[in-house]
Design a protein around this motif. Structure first.
Motif, PDB file in Angstrom:
ATOM      1  N   THR A  12       0.223  20.544  -0.528  1.00 58.01           N
ATOM      2  CA  THR A  12       0.413  20.197   0.877  1.00 58.01           C
ATOM      3  C   THR A  12       0.335  18.693   1.116  1.00 58.01           C
ATOM      4  O   THR A  12       0.483  18.235   2.244  1.00 58.01           O
ATOM      5  CB  THR A  12      -0.623  20.902   1.777  1.00 58.01           C
ATOM      6  N   GLY A  13       0.114  17.937   0.062  1.00 57.10           N
ATOM      7  CA  GLY A  13       0.011  16.487   0.202  1.00 57.10           C
ATOM      8  C   GLY A  13       1.368  15.803   0.198  1.00 57.10           C
ATOM      9  O   GLY A  13       2.417  16.441   0.067  1.00 57.10           O
ATOM     10  N   LYS A  17       4.034  18.280  -1.635  1.00 59.73           N
ATOM     11  CA  LYS A  17       5.032  19.079  -0.911  1.00 59.73           C
ATOM     12  C   LYS A  17       6.435  18.812  -1.446  1.00 59.73           C
ATOM     13  O   LYS A  17       7.286  19.693  -1.439  1.00 59.73           O
ATOM     14  CB  LYS A  17       4.943  18.875   0.592  1.00 59.73           C
ATOM     15  N   LYS A  34      -4.159  27.843  -3.137  1.00 60.34           N
ATOM     16  CA  LYS A  34      -4.631  27.852  -1.752  1.00 60.34           C
ATOM     17  C   LYS A  34      -6.149  27.749  -1.803  1.00 60.34           C
ATOM     18  O   LYS A  34      -6.850  28.710  -2.071  1.00 60.34           O
ATOM     19  CB  LYS A  34      -4.196  29.117  -1.022  1.00 60.34           C
ATOM     20  N   ASN A  38      -8.336  24.527   2.804  1.00 58.21           N
ATOM     21  CA  ASN A  38      -7.035  24.456   3.469  1.00 58.21           C
ATOM     22  C   ASN A  38      -6.944  25.417   4.644  1.00 58.21           C
ATOM     23  O   ASN A  38      -6.120  25.239   5.526  1.00 58.21           O
ATOM     24  CB  ASN A  38      -5.893  24.729   2.497  1.00 58.21           C
ATOM     25  N   ASP A  41      -7.444  23.653   8.020  1.00 60.00           N
ATOM     26  CA  ASP A  41      -6.473  22.657   8.479  1.00 60.00           C
ATOM     27  C   ASP A  41      -5.179  23.378   8.851  1.00 60.00           C
ATOM     28  O   ASP A  41      -4.441  23.835   7.972  1.00 60.00           O
ATOM     29  CB  ASP A  41      -6.227  21.640   7.364  1.00 60.00           C
ATOM     30  N   ASP A  43      -2.296  22.402   9.983  1.00 65.97           N
ATOM     31  CA  ASP A  43      -1.041  21.833   9.475  1.00 65.97           C
ATOM     32  C   ASP A  43      -0.808  22.237   8.015  1.00 65.97           C
ATOM     33  O   ASP A  43       0.300  22.615   7.636  1.00 65.97           O
ATOM     34  CB  ASP A  43      -1.037  20.309   9.606  1.00 65.97           C
ATOM     35  N   LYS A  44      -1.854  22.170   7.201  1.00 67.43           N
ATOM     36  CA  LYS A  44      -1.720  22.561   5.791  1.00 67.43           C
ATOM     37  C   LYS A  44      -1.453  24.056   5.678  1.00 67.43           C
ATOM     38  O   LYS A  44      -0.642  24.487   4.860  1.00 67.43           O
ATOM     39  CB  LYS A  44      -2.964  22.172   5.004  1.00 67.43           C
TER      40      LYS A  44
END
Length: 110
Positions: A12-13, A17, A34, A38, A41, A43-44
């Motif tokens: 997810t960084g 991504k 996962k 996470n 957050d 958004d993640k």
């Protein structure tokens, strides 16, 4: 080209991504770690769900839980770690060392 089972840690960084998108577009069976943090957050979490809709598989594991990490690694044959962070560099180095130990124990990573 031979297809691999790829586990991406840090998917997810900023870089992660892009690695996920590339792996999926090349047709590799793509797995994303996962991590429990996470889930906090939004958004993640939304990004992970988006990747899942595109065909990625989510694997619940933590770099701080050796057994869960080894179990995740046993499902794949390639690992890409995009975990980074300048403010806590020492912490991320220790996590990479934990990942290396788990890779050695799993014994199936190319």
């Amino acid at each position: 080209m031979e297809k691999s089972k790829v586990l991406i840690i840090g998917g997810t960084g900023y870089i992660g991504k892009r690695l996920v998108k590339a792996s999926l577009s090349l047709g590799h069976e793509t797995y994303l770690l996962k991590r429990p943090e996470n889930s906090l957050d939004i958004d993640k979490l939304q990004l992970l769900m988006s990747f899942k809709e595109q065909g990625a598989k989510l694997v619940r594991a933590s770099l701080d839980d050796h057994e869960s990490l080894v179990n995740a690694l046993k499902q794949v044959d390639v690992v890409i770690s995009a975990v980074a962070g300048v403010p806590h560099r020492g912490h991320y180095i220790l996590q990479q060392l934990k990942l290396i130990d788990a890779i050695k124990e799993a014994g199936n990573i190319k």
